[in-house]
Design a protein around this motif. Structure first.
Motif, PDB file in Angstrom:
ATOM      1  N   ALA A   1       0.837  -1.204   0.000  1.00  0.00           N
ATOM      2  CA  ALA A   1       0.000   0.000   0.000  1.00  0.00           C
ATOM      3  C   ALA A   1       0.868   1.249   0.000  1.00  0.00           C
ATOM      4  O   ALA A   1       0.721   2.137  -0.860  1.00  0.00           O
ATOM      5  CB  ALA A   1      -0.917  -0.013   1.218  1.00  0.00           C
ATOM      6  N   VAL A   2       1.824   1.298   0.936  1.00  0.00           N
ATOM      7  CA  VAL A   2       2.650   2.504   1.024  1.00  0.00           C
ATOM      8  C   VAL A   2       3.582   2.603  -0.185  1.00  0.00           C
ATOM      9  O   VAL A   2       3.713   3.664  -0.801  1.00  0.00           O
ATOM     10  CB  VAL A   2       3.455   2.483   2.341  1.00  0.00           C
ATOM     11  CG1 VAL A   2       4.333   3.708   2.418  1.00  0.00           C
ATOM     12  CG2 VAL A   2       2.522   2.425   3.514  1.00  0.00           C
ATOM     13  N   GLY A   3       4.202   1.465  -0.526  1.00  0.00           N
ATOM     14  CA  GLY A   3       5.162   1.488  -1.628  1.00  0.00           C
ATOM     15  C   GLY A   3       4.522   1.932  -2.925  1.00  0.00           C
ATOM     16  O   GLY A   3       5.068   2.773  -3.652  1.00  0.00           O
ATOM     17  N   LEU A   4       3.340   1.404  -3.212  1.00  0.00           N
ATOM     18  CA  LEU A   4       2.704   1.782  -4.475  1.00  0.00           C
ATOM     19  C   LEU A   4       2.262   3.236  -4.443  1.00  0.00           C
ATOM     20  O   LEU A   4       2.318   3.928  -5.470  1.00  0.00           O
ATOM     21  CB  LEU A   4       1.536   0.847  -4.762  1.00  0.00           C
ATOM     22  CG  LEU A   4       1.994  -0.560  -5.162  1.00  0.00           C
ATOM     23  CD1 LEU A   4       0.814  -1.499  -5.263  1.00  0.00           C
ATOM     24  CD2 LEU A   4       2.741  -0.537  -6.481  1.00  0.00           C
ATOM     25  N   ALA A   5       1.846   3.696  -3.257  1.00  0.00           N
ATOM     26  CA  ALA A   5       1.495   5.121  -3.165  1.00  0.00           C
ATOM     27  C   ALA A   5       2.722   5.975  -3.463  1.00  0.00           C
ATOM     28  O   ALA A   5       2.637   6.989  -4.176  1.00  0.00           O
ATOM     29  CB  ALA A   5       0.946   5.442  -1.785  1.00  0.00           C
ATOM     30  N   ILE A   6       3.881   5.538  -2.949  1.00  0.00           N
ATOM     31  CA  ILE A   6       5.111   6.299  -3.230  1.00  0.00           C
ATOM     32  C   ILE A   6       5.414   6.254  -4.722  1.00  0.00           C
ATOM     33  O   ILE A   6       5.746   7.275  -5.341  1.00  0.00           O
ATOM     34  CB  ILE A   6       6.286   5.707  -2.421  1.00  0.00           C
ATOM     35  CG1 ILE A   6       6.065   5.972  -0.929  1.00  0.00           C
ATOM     36  CG2 ILE A   6       7.598   6.304  -2.871  1.00  0.00           C
ATOM     37  CD1 ILE A   6       7.083   5.320  -0.044  1.00  0.00           C
ATOM     38  N   ILE A   7       5.254   5.064  -5.321  1.00  0.00           N
ATOM     39  CA  ILE A   7       5.545   4.951  -6.756  1.00  0.00           C
ATOM     40  C   ILE A   7       4.648   5.886  -7.554  1.00  0.00           C
ATOM     41  O   ILE A   7       5.092   6.576  -8.477  1.00  0.00           O
ATOM     42  CB  ILE A   7       5.373   3.495  -7.208  1.00  0.00           C
ATOM     43  CG1 ILE A   7       6.512   2.656  -6.637  1.00  0.00           C
ATOM     44  CG2 ILE A   7       5.360   3.394  -8.721  1.00  0.00           C
ATOM     45  CD1 ILE A   7       6.391   1.190  -6.929  1.00  0.00           C
ATOM     46  N   LEU A   8       3.353   5.917  -7.173  1.00  0.00           N
ATOM     47  CA  LEU A   8       2.423   6.815  -7.872  1.00  0.00           C
ATOM     48  C   LEU A   8       2.897   8.260  -7.775  1.00  0.00           C
ATOM     49  O   LEU A   8       2.903   9.005  -8.766  1.00  0.00           O
ATOM     50  CB  LEU A   8       1.031   6.701  -7.261  1.00  0.00           C
ATOM     51  CG  LEU A   8       0.152   5.569  -7.768  1.00  0.00           C
ATOM     52  CD1 LEU A   8      -1.159   5.562  -7.012  1.00  0.00           C
ATOM     53  CD2 LEU A   8      -0.123   5.762  -9.243  1.00  0.00           C
ATOM     54  N   THR A   9       3.312   8.653  -6.565  1.00  0.00           N
ATOM     55  CA  THR A   9       3.747  10.037  -6.378  1.00  0.00           C
ATOM     56  C   THR A   9       5.007  10.317  -7.183  1.00  0.00           C
ATOM     57  O   THR A   9       5.119  11.370  -7.822  1.00  0.00           O
ATOM     58  CB  THR A   9       4.005  10.294  -4.886  1.00  0.00           C
ATOM     59  OG1 THR A   9       2.951   9.697  -4.150  1.00  0.00           O
ATOM     60  CG2 THR A   9       4.069  11.757  -4.596  1.00  0.00           C
TER      61      THR A   9
END
Lengths: 398, 164, 409, 110
Positions: free
Chosen positions: D84-92
């Motif tokens: 969840a956090v990692g993909l949110a970072i990737i999106l950003t």
């Protein structure tokens, strides 16, 4: 008999019946929708359009399957296969009848009897999103992509209330085995009201049942949650580019999913094969009476010259006699322990399928953001509350 | 039967894992990873991990990987265009890694007693066993993970906000 | 990068240019073949996720050159091409054209013809609104309402066929009166239809008006303030849903509308739901007008006493020399309209429709400019779309109720 | 060559599971080193976690203890949080830099 041989026979039979049911679910849907909408529906192929599924199949089989030039061919072809395979697999854990002895073999209608049947169903339903997601992405069409993005978000979101709604009846029955779940719902309150999980004793799961049905509508992408394929916005959503058998696979997967989820609802909430009222008040006679009434009605219409149409002249008497002949089969003592439970199971699941179609004929479609908000701010807390209350009462009741 | 099933699914797992590493397009990699997870779920079943097999499919393949696929589709990112420039590093790293794997495998094979075999059904950890352990012995860690998840959700929400 | 992005044609680039350095947005080409653009409208949308950041309508796919064609046809023949503009409310178009030309000609239309015209115009308003309701509901996913509405439409088309022999391209209202004598039994057919209508409208209302999903899809969606609508030249139900009770039937009555008692429904919200309410009420009001027209239908001739405009009866033509000459002159040369210009607006189901006709005294119009409501209403499209979700664009498109033939003419 | 019946009846040595786990782990590690796409790199980490889970469960079977399953369960929970956090970072990251190449996002500031 050899276990493997028996299983193979049952697999073949189940696949055959399920696929036929899928095809005829389409026919039933078209007919019911048509009658809701004041039109006759399919009428040309066969009597009352009864052969329409076959005609559709032939048409779809003989059509050219087009792979768009910008599509990713491997995933484009994989997606419908994935969708239909996962949808058809789920049926294996559904127990349709109690165990019975027939010609010296102890067996039941239903393929396996998994200890973790519910978990298996949840696993398959959570994988079901891939067919749609990959198909939409691989088509390389903006509408398809949007459809598949919507569907992945929607299915992941609605899986939570679905799972929560499943968990609360599990607290009452204390097992994950579907057969045991049904067997534990045996009996009647006050000798009349069935002890199904919807009416279960410390906490009736009626609310859970409603939540389950709503989430099931979303999981199977049906109106009012058919956002992934919302035809007025996204043309046809994730299957915009699909044609021929690949399209038919998606279609089949959708109907197989509906049938499976209705069976699951029947098992979990509606007491599986248990009758609506006790056998001493004649619930065993229901199929006989229904079939006989249907047969007599057909014969009555066949006798009425004014209502006769070309096909009906032949088919009404034939089907009438057929149904009348079928009615006493339910009275044969050897077959009775199989057919009566099977009838009740099919009747309940069939009614739920009808509800799916009925809703489709009645409601408009949600908007995407409203759909997600509905899942997260209403359905999920509600299912959580239902679970908590059930858990609390079960714990207090010991 | 056990050996056969093990060999089939181990082969699928290794094949999918290789495919995951070798494919250039992230969607192919994601699907390969789902393949690995699926075959691992079967291996868990062989090892008696009924509950874990189901959770592997529900949580890993059905939720986490959906998230990956979702993000890949959302970004609509294509495959990698240029190969890595650091050829030397790769040339050194890969043989070393495989040496490591070989050594580890050798040690394992020689150390583990030959008689130690896995029999399907000899030990079953179903939902009951796992649940009991989770809510008695492991209750505190279990509750702590819920806080971890909460923090992760908050972090994801904050990161996904438009302003950043 | 999606290969289709690079394949977008130059037209799209000119309509929705991608600004340099702007965040990556998806450009979606909605239409001209799309299930809910109601024909062949093409809207180019720039999307940020599912939110529309920019919308540009691209019209002209149904352009048939009707305006120019009118200059090559005789005065009376133009009536037939007005049918083909707004094919859902053709009798309103006929009426608007006929009124403009009649103003130039200065002919007096007998009361019976006037009342017939009112009756037919209102029937075609019902027809148009019923089709709108059905397709709008279908766009929002309510499939059944569509079929119910088309049941009413079928009844109406049968009535139109009874009058004119044609289901859609009726051309029944002509310069100088009506095309034919109203058929035998028309009164009963219309009365039967009108008697059953309110009940059916209630049925549709019950299906949609308080349906929570429908309310969520329509309330507060595609709001455009009244001032903007006025600036953009929007008319009809859309402007009435924004709080302005402007209806030409009341404001500048034509064809003896002043003798009818009806209400102009007005809503304040200016959203899709308000437009829905206004149109639904208009169906009821139209039914009232039709009933009044049926009850008080005056006796008398159904066409004007203007021999140089209206073809004589067959009977007279065969017995009177003068009639024969007029017939010959009208058929061979066409009728002549005195030089001048005229514009008589009419309240069509979609808003103000008017034909600005200019005559140089000849047998053909020198110029016919068509002020069509669909074109004006479509101007509000970008304002309704921008900043909303894709699903809202469908609701907004439906609420505009345009007919592409009317836009492109 | 052992005949088929013998093969079918045979049981799987525990070490095979462990070796499979090692192989998967190494493949994951190799992918982690050679891939350029952040998402693929991330998936390689998941692969390594999975490989470890397999050995946990294999040991759990050997010791007839449920603890290995519990560890795997926690690994999955952590993986979910991480995804969840990692993909949110990737999106950003993608929103700001328009790329997923891992070498091009190595600097902390643009």
């Amino acid at each position: 008999m050899n276990f493997y041989l028996l299983t193979l026979i049952k697999m073949a039979l189940t696949a055959l019946v399920l696929l036929t049911c899928c095809a005829y679910a389409v026919w039933v849907e078209r007919k019911v929708l048509a009658h809701i909408q004041l039109r006759p529906g399919p009428y040309r192929v066969g009597p009352h359009g009864l052969l329409q599924p076959l005609a559709d199949l032939i048409k779809l089989l003989t059509k050219e399957g087009i792979v768009p030039s910008y599509a990713n061919p491997f995933f484009y072809l994989l997606a419908p296969f994935l969708a239909v395979a996962l949808a058809l697999t789920a049926i294996v854990v559904i127990p349709f009848t109690p165990e019975f002895e027939l010609f010296g073999v102890r067996t039941a209608i239903g393929l396996t009897d998994l200890n973790i049947g519910i978990l298996f169903l949840l696993a398959l339903s959570s994988l079901g999103v891939y067919g749609i997601a990959i198909g939409g992405w691989a088509s390389n069409n903006k509408y398809s992509l949007m459809g598949s993005l919507r569907s992945s978000a929607q299915m992941v979101s609605y899986e939570l209330p679905l799972a929560m709604a499943i968990v609360s009846p599990l607290l009452l029955v204390n097992t994950l085995n579907l057969r045991e779940i049904v067997e534990l719902q045996n009996g009647f309150h006050f000798g009349l009201l069935p002890k199904w999980n919807v009416f279960a004793s410390p906490v009736p799961q009626a609310l859970g049942f409603v939540i389950f049905l709503i989430a099931a509508f979303a999981e199977t992408n049906r109106v009012p949650f058919d956002l992934p394929e919302a035809e007025s916005e996204l043309v046809a959503g994730f299957h915009t580019e699909y044609s021929s058998m690949m399209f038919a696979s998606f279609f089949m997967a959708e109907y197989a999913n509906i049938i499976t989820i209705c069976c699951v609802a029947t098992v979990l909430f509606l007491g599986g094969w248990h009758p609506l009222w006790p056998a001493e008040y004649g619930s065993d006679l229901v199929p006989v009476v229904l079939l006989a009434a249907a047969g007599l009605m057909l014969l009555f219409h066949a006798a009425q010259a004014a209502r006769r149409r070309k096909w009906d002249r032949f088919t009404f008497p034939v089907f009438g006699v057929l149904l009348l002949g079928l009615a006493p089969v339910f009275l044969i003592p050897v077959l009775k322990p199989v057919l009566i439970p099977f009838f009740w199971f099919v009747a309940k699941a069939g009614f739920l399928v009808f509800v799916f179609i009925w809703i489709r004929g009645t409601l408009p479609r949600y908007r995407y953001d409203q759909l997600m908000r509905f899942a997260w701010t209403f359905l999920f807390p509600l299912s959580l509350a239902n679970l908590l209350v059930t858990g609390l009462v079960v714990a207090l009741a010991g | 039967m056990d050996v056969l099933l093990f060999l089939i699914f181990a082969a699928i797992a290794v094949g999918c894992a290789l495919n995951l590493v070798l494919q250039t397009h992230p969607i192919s990699s994601a699907l390969s990873l789902i393949g690995v997870m699926g075959s691992l779920a079967v291996l868990y079943l062989l090892l008696g991990g009924e509950f874990l097999a189901a959770v592997q499919l529900i949580v890993y393949a059905g939720a986490i990987m959906v998230l990956f696929v979702f993000v890949i589709m959302l970004l609509n990112a294509g495959g990698e265009k240029k190969p890595s420039k650091k050829v030397l590093r790769t040339a050194v790293a890969l043989p070393l890694l495989f040496t490591l794997a070989g050594v580890a495998a050798y040690v394992l094979a020689s150390q583990a007693p030959r008689t130690e075999t896995v029999k399907f059904g000899a030990y079953v950890a179903g939902p009951y066993e796992v649940g009991k352990a989770l809510f008695t012995t492991w209750l505190l860690p279990f509750e702590v993970t819920s806080i971890l998840i909460l923090i992760a959700i908050l972090g994801a929400v904050v990161l996904a906000r438009k302003e950043i | 990068m999606n290969p289709t992005d690079t394949a977008l044609d130059s037209r799209l680039q000119e309509i929705a240019p991608e600004a340099e350095g702007a965040p990556r947005r998806m450009v979606l080409n909605m239409g001209p073949q799309h299930p809910s653009t109601h024909g062949v409208l093409r809207v180019i949308l720039e999307l940020d996720g599912e939110i529309v950041t920019k919308a540009r309508p691209d019209i002209g796919f149904l352009h048939t050159g009707i305006e120019k064609q009118a200059e090559a046809l005789g005065w009376q023949q133009v009536v037939t091409i007005t049918d083909r503009m707004d094919y859902l409310a053709n009798l309103s178009n006929n009426l608007a054209y006929a009124l403009s030309v009649e103003k130039l000609l200065g002919v007096e239309i007998p009361p019976k013809a006037q009342w017939m015209r009112v009756l037919l115009a209102e029937l075609s308003r019902i027809n148009s609104h019923v089709v709108w309701l059905g397709t709008h509901a279908l766009d929002l996913g309510a499939m059944t309402v569509f079929f119910y509405c088309f049941r009413e439409r079928e009844d109406l088309l049968r009535i139109f066929e009874m009058f004119s022999g044609q289901r859609m391209m009726t051309s029944y209202i002509r310069i100088g009166g009506l095309a034919l004598e109203p058929p035998r039994g028309w009164e009963r057919a219309v009365r039967n239809f009108i008697r059953g209508l309110p009940e059916k409208v209630n049925e549709y209302e019950a299906l949609l008006k308080e349906n929570p999903i429908f309310l969520r899809r329509t309330q507060g969606v595609a709001v455009v303030p009244l001032e903007r609508l006025l600036d953009l030249g929007v008319t009809g139900p859309m402007i009435r849903a924004a709080g302005l009770g402007w209806d030409i039937r009341k404001a500048e009555p034509y064809s003896s509308y002043e003798k009818f008692d009806f209400r102009v429904p007005v809503e304040q919200e200016s959203d899709v739901y308000a437009r829905f309410l206004v149109r639904l009420e208009e169906i009821r009001q139209s039914a009232r007008i039709v009933e009044q027209a049926l009850d008080g239908m005056p006796e008398g001739p159904w066409k004007a006493d203007a021999p140089h405009v209206v073809l004589p009866d067959r009977e007279k033509m065969k017995t009177q020399m003068e009639a024969l000459i007029y017939h010959f002159k009208i058929v061979t040369e066409g009728m002549r309209v005195p030089a001048g210009e005229a514009y008589v607006p009419v309240e069509s189901p979609r808003g103000e429709i008017g034909f600005y006709v200019v005559s140089d005294g000849g047998a053909q119009p020198w110029r016919v400019f068509m002020r069509t409501p669909s074109f004006g209403n479509l101007q509000s499209l970008p304002e309704m779309f921008e900043g909303r979700l894709i699903a809202d664009t469908i609701a907004a498109l439906g609420s505009m109720d345009f007919v592409l033939g009317d836009v492109d003419r | 060559m052992p005949d088929l019946a013998q093969l079918l009846a045979a049981e799987v040595p525990l070490s095979w599971y462990l070796i499979l786990s090692v192989i998967l782990f190494v493949i994951g590690a190799a992918g982690f080193l050679i891939r350029r796409n952040i998402i693929t790199v991330f998936m390689c980490i998941e692969l390594m976690l999975n490989a470890v889970n397999l050995s946990f469960i294999a040991f759990s079977h050997k010791l007839k203890m449920v603890d290995g399953h519990i560890y795997s369960f926690f690994v999955m929970v952590v993986a979910a949080a991480e995804a969840a956090v990692g993909l949110a970072i990737i999106l950003t990251v993608f929103k700001n830099r328009e790329t997923l190449e891992i070498d091009e996002v190595s600097s902390l500031k643009l």
